[in-house]
Each structure stands twice: as structure tokens, then as C-alpha cells.
Design an enzyme around this catalytic site. Structure first.
Site, PDB file in Angstrom:
ATOM      1  N   LYS A   1      37.138  28.609  58.875  1.00  0.00           N
ATOM      2  CA  LYS A   1      38.197  28.751  59.882  1.00  0.00           C
ATOM      3  C   LYS A   1      37.708  29.498  61.114  1.00  0.00           C
ATOM      4  O   LYS A   1      38.063  29.150  62.233  1.00  0.00           O
ATOM      5  CB  LYS A   1      39.359  29.567  59.299  1.00  0.00           C
ATOM      6  CG  LYS A   1      40.481  28.744  58.740  1.00  0.00           C
ATOM      7  CD  LYS A   1      41.643  29.631  58.301  1.00  0.00           C
ATOM      8  CE  LYS A   1      41.229  30.681  57.319  1.00  0.00           C
ATOM      9  NZ  LYS A   1      41.467  32.046  57.670  1.00  0.00           N
TER      10      LYS A   1
ATOM     11  N   ARG B   1      50.316  33.829  55.996  1.00  0.00           N
ATOM     12  CA  ARG B   1      49.619  33.720  54.716  1.00  0.00           C
ATOM     13  C   ARG B   1      50.576  33.786  53.539  1.00  0.00           C
ATOM     14  O   ARG B   1      50.142  33.674  52.395  1.00  0.00           O
ATOM     15  CB  ARG B   1      48.643  34.879  54.583  1.00  0.00           C
ATOM     16  CG  ARG B   1      47.174  34.503  54.833  1.00  0.00           C
ATOM     17  CD  ARG B   1      46.445  35.804  55.026  1.00  0.00           C
ATOM     18  NE  ARG B   1      45.085  35.822  54.640  1.00  0.00           N
ATOM     19  CZ  ARG B   1      44.070  35.941  55.498  1.00  0.00           C
ATOM     20  NH1 ARG B   1      44.269  35.902  56.789  1.00  0.00           N
ATOM     21  NH2 ARG B   1      42.851  36.063  55.051  1.00  0.00           N
TER      22      ARG B   1
ATOM     23  N   ARG C   1      27.777  35.122  53.137  1.00  0.00           N
ATOM     24  CA  ARG C   1      28.333  35.920  54.234  1.00  0.00           C
ATOM     25  C   ARG C   1      28.250  37.410  53.903  1.00  0.00           C
ATOM     26  O   ARG C   1      27.985  38.237  54.769  1.00  0.00           O
ATOM     27  CB  ARG C   1      29.800  35.519  54.480  1.00  0.00           C
ATOM     28  CG  ARG C   1      30.418  36.237  55.649  1.00  0.00           C
ATOM     29  CD  ARG C   1      31.693  35.584  56.098  1.00  0.00           C
ATOM     30  NE  ARG C   1      32.849  36.037  55.355  1.00  0.00           N
ATOM     31  CZ  ARG C   1      34.070  35.551  55.481  1.00  0.00           C
ATOM     32  NH1 ARG C   1      34.288  34.542  56.296  1.00  0.00           N
ATOM     33  NH2 ARG C   1      35.073  36.027  54.792  1.00  0.00           N
TER      34      ARG C   1
ATOM     35  N   ARG D   1      30.513  42.757  54.982  1.00  0.00           N
ATOM     36  CA  ARG D   1      31.943  43.029  55.079  1.00  0.00           C
ATOM     37  C   ARG D   1      32.394  43.753  53.823  1.00  0.00           C
ATOM     38  O   ARG D   1      32.038  43.379  52.723  1.00  0.00           O
ATOM     39  CB  ARG D   1      32.714  41.696  55.227  1.00  0.00           C
ATOM     40  CG  ARG D   1      33.076  41.391  56.645  1.00  0.00           C
ATOM     41  CD  ARG D   1      33.713  40.047  56.786  1.00  0.00           C
ATOM     42  NE  ARG D   1      34.988  39.925  56.072  1.00  0.00           N
ATOM     43  CZ  ARG D   1      35.931  39.060  56.421  1.00  0.00           C
ATOM     44  NH1 ARG D   1      35.743  38.268  57.456  1.00  0.00           N
ATOM     45  NH2 ARG D   1      37.033  38.960  55.733  1.00  0.00           N
TER      46      ARG D   1
ATOM     47  N   ARG E   1      40.833  37.664  46.721  1.00  0.00           N
ATOM     48  CA  ARG E   1      41.285  36.972  47.935  1.00  0.00           C
ATOM     49  C   ARG E   1      41.485  35.486  47.667  1.00  0.00           C
ATOM     50  O   ARG E   1      42.429  34.877  48.161  1.00  0.00           O
ATOM     51  CB  ARG E   1      40.290  37.209  49.088  1.00  0.00           C
ATOM     52  CG  ARG E   1      40.472  38.611  49.675  1.00  0.00           C
ATOM     53  CD  ARG E   1      39.246  39.117  50.396  1.00  0.00           C
ATOM     54  NE  ARG E   1      38.868  38.305  51.510  1.00  0.00           N
ATOM     55  CZ  ARG E   1      37.606  38.000  51.824  1.00  0.00           C
ATOM     56  NH1 ARG E   1      36.609  38.448  51.089  1.00  0.00           N
ATOM     57  NH2 ARG E   1      37.353  37.265  52.869  1.00  0.00           N
TER      58      ARG E   1
HETATM   59  P1  AMP Z   1      40.433  37.422  57.302  1.00  0.00           P
HETATM   60  O1  AMP Z   1      39.427  37.891  58.292  1.00  0.00           O
HETATM   61  O2  AMP Z   1      41.398  36.421  57.866  1.00  0.00           O
HETATM   62  O3  AMP Z   1      39.806  36.967  56.013  1.00  0.00           O
HETATM   63  O4  AMP Z   1      41.340  38.687  56.921  1.00  0.00           O
HETATM   64  C1  AMP Z   1      40.764  39.857  56.376  1.00  0.00           C
HETATM   65  C2  AMP Z   1      41.815  40.676  55.671  1.00  0.00           C
HETATM   66  O5  AMP Z   1      42.833  41.086  56.574  1.00  0.00           O
HETATM   67  C3  AMP Z   1      42.557  39.969  54.549  1.00  0.00           C
HETATM   68  O6  AMP Z   1      41.844  39.969  53.329  1.00  0.00           O
HETATM   69  C4  AMP Z   1      43.824  40.812  54.466  1.00  0.00           C
HETATM   70  O7  AMP Z   1      43.583  42.046  53.829  1.00  0.00           O
HETATM   71  C5  AMP Z   1      44.100  41.101  55.934  1.00  0.00           C
HETATM   72  N1  AMP Z   1      44.938  40.035  56.543  1.00  0.00           N
HETATM   73  C6  AMP Z   1      44.583  39.191  57.540  1.00  0.00           C
HETATM   74  N2  AMP Z   1      45.593  38.366  57.846  1.00  0.00           N
HETATM   75  C7  AMP Z   1      46.620  38.698  57.018  1.00  0.00           C
HETATM   76  C8  AMP Z   1      47.940  38.199  56.829  1.00  0.00           C
HETATM   77  N3  AMP Z   1      48.419  37.173  57.560  1.00  0.00           N
HETATM   78  N4  AMP Z   1      48.709  38.779  55.861  1.00  0.00           N
HETATM   79  C9  AMP Z   1      48.263  39.806  55.126  1.00  0.00           C
HETATM   80  N5  AMP Z   1      47.012  40.310  55.229  1.00  0.00           N
HETATM   81  C10 AMP Z   1      46.200  39.776  56.189  1.00  0.00           C
END
Ligand code: AMP
Length: 190
Positions: free
Chosen positions: A13, A88, A127, A133, A144
Site C-alpha cells: 500500500k 481499519r 522490511r 520498525r 497485525r
Molecule cells: P501502518 O503504517 O498503516 O501499518 O500503521 C502502523 C500502526 O499505526 C498500526 O499497526 C496501528 O497501531 C496504527 N494505526 C494506523 N492506522 C490505524 C487505524 N486506522 N486504526 C487504528 N490504528 C492505526
């Protein structure tokens, strides 16, 4: 143009969002990036979010909804944007719908990027080696992915019913994925 991008961690994404926002000339709203930035700045919100992010858990809906709501208010989002990683959960999707209805700007498209679990694991492990990360450890990756299946995947049906969903195969090469996305956008004339 308002587009939502949904996909499990590791589906690509991030890469595709950058290409798409450049192509469509719209702002890129990644809730992951926004929350990580708040965490780095050490704001109250960032400290709260960090407790969830660092454990590979979803940040509570009201927190994320308020962050996105504030961002959508900014002038650069008045003609649309790409929402990457939001919504989400069904609760987030309903809040977004309510907000957009009030604003009179409905969603144009929901893009799903899919990939097999084996491939996602392979990419996430790679990654983790490259980016260090905090949430890319095996246990947190598993959490996740499981949250994606139980909390985010039900959104696909929700958006399919609303006639908004286009599912793209994320196992293709990045160039093929992007071509596919462009085709779907053109076909819908949005
Ligand atoms: P990402 O970079 O999109 O994988 O997001 C990293 C982390 O941010 C996720 O594992 C969640 O802890 C938090 N996060 C990002 N977007 C959301 C969302 N829409 N709802 C809840 N947690 C989020």
C-alpha cells in the site's frame, strides 16, 4: 476525488499510495505515518498512540477518527485525498461516512490490495531487516495480520455492498499493480 486504500501490512500500500497520489495530484493521508509522527514529536496523542503502535495493536477508534477528522479539515483536502490505512474497523468506516455525508463529499472508490499470507510474511520479515520498525517483530506481525483479518476485512463486504470496492492483486509486480489500479480508476471515470 476521495479514495480509500485497504490492504494487510506488507501488501504494498505504501509504495502504491505514493505513485497514486502523484498521478492523481491529491494529498496522501497515511494514519500510520501521522501517528508515528505524533509519537516522534512526543505529543500527548503521540505517547498514547505509541503504546498501541509499538505492540502491533490498533489505536482506539476515537483517537484515530479525531486525527483524520482534523486532517480532512485542512484546505488541501477540500478536493479530495487518498486515505491510506484508514478506516481499519467498521466503527471507523461509519464515522468516516457520517463525516463525509455532512460535508457532502461521498467516497469515490475503495481499493483493496491483496496478497497471500506467505508472501505478506516474507515481505514483512524483509522490511523488518531493512527498516527496524518497532512493530515488525514476528509476534507483532502476527497480531497485525490477525487484526487485519478479524477487524479490517469485514470492511471489504461493507464497501462492496456500497458498490465502491475494486480488488487488486498485490502479488503482481509493482508496475503491474499500478497499471491495474490506473485501469480501474479510468473504467469508473472518476
Ligand atoms: P501502518 O503504517 O498503516 O501499518 O500503521 C502502523 C500502526 O499505526 C498500526 O499497526 C496501528 O497501531 C496504527 N494505526 C494506523 N492506522 C490505524 C487505524 N486506522 N486504526 C487504528 N490504528 C492505526
Amino acid at each position: 476525488m476521495l479514495i480509500v486504500f485497504i490492504g494487510p501490512p506488507g501488501a504494498g500500500k505504501g509504495t502504491q499510495s505514493l505513485r497514486l497520489t502523484k498521478y492523481l495530484q491529491i494529498p496522501h493521508l497515511s494514519t500510520g505515518d501521522m501517528l508515528r509522527q505524533a509519537k516522534e514529536e512526543g505529543t500527548q496523542l503521540g505517547q498514547l498512540a505509541a503504546r498501541y503502535i509499538d505492540n502491533g495493536r490498533l489505536v482506539p477508534d476515537p483517537v484515530v477518527v479525531s486525527v483524520v477528522g482534523e486532517r480532512l479539515h485542512q484546505p488541501d483536502c477540500q478536493n479530495g485525498c487518498l486515505l491510506d490505512g484508514f478506516p481499519r474497523t467498521l466503527g471507523q468506516a461509519e464515522s468516516l461516512d457520517a463525516y463525509l455525508e455532512e460535508r457532502g463529499t461521498p467516497l469515490d472508490l475503495v481499493l483493496e490490495l491483496s496478497a497471500s499470507e506467505d508472501e505478506l510474511l516474507r515481505r514483512l520479515v524483509r522490511r523488518a531487516e531493512l527498516e527496524e520498525r518497532e512493530d515488525d517483530t514476528p509476534e507483532k506481525i502476527a497480531r497485525r495480520l490477525s487484526d487485519y483479518r478479524t477487524k479490517t476485512q469485514p470492511l471489504l463486504e461493507y464497501y462492496r455492498r456500497h458498490g465502491l470496492l475494486e480488488s487488486v492483486d498485490g502479488m503482481q509486480t509493482p508496475d503491474e499493480v499500478f497499471e491495474d489500479i490506473q485501469k480501474r480508476i479510468k473504467a469508473r471515470r472518476i
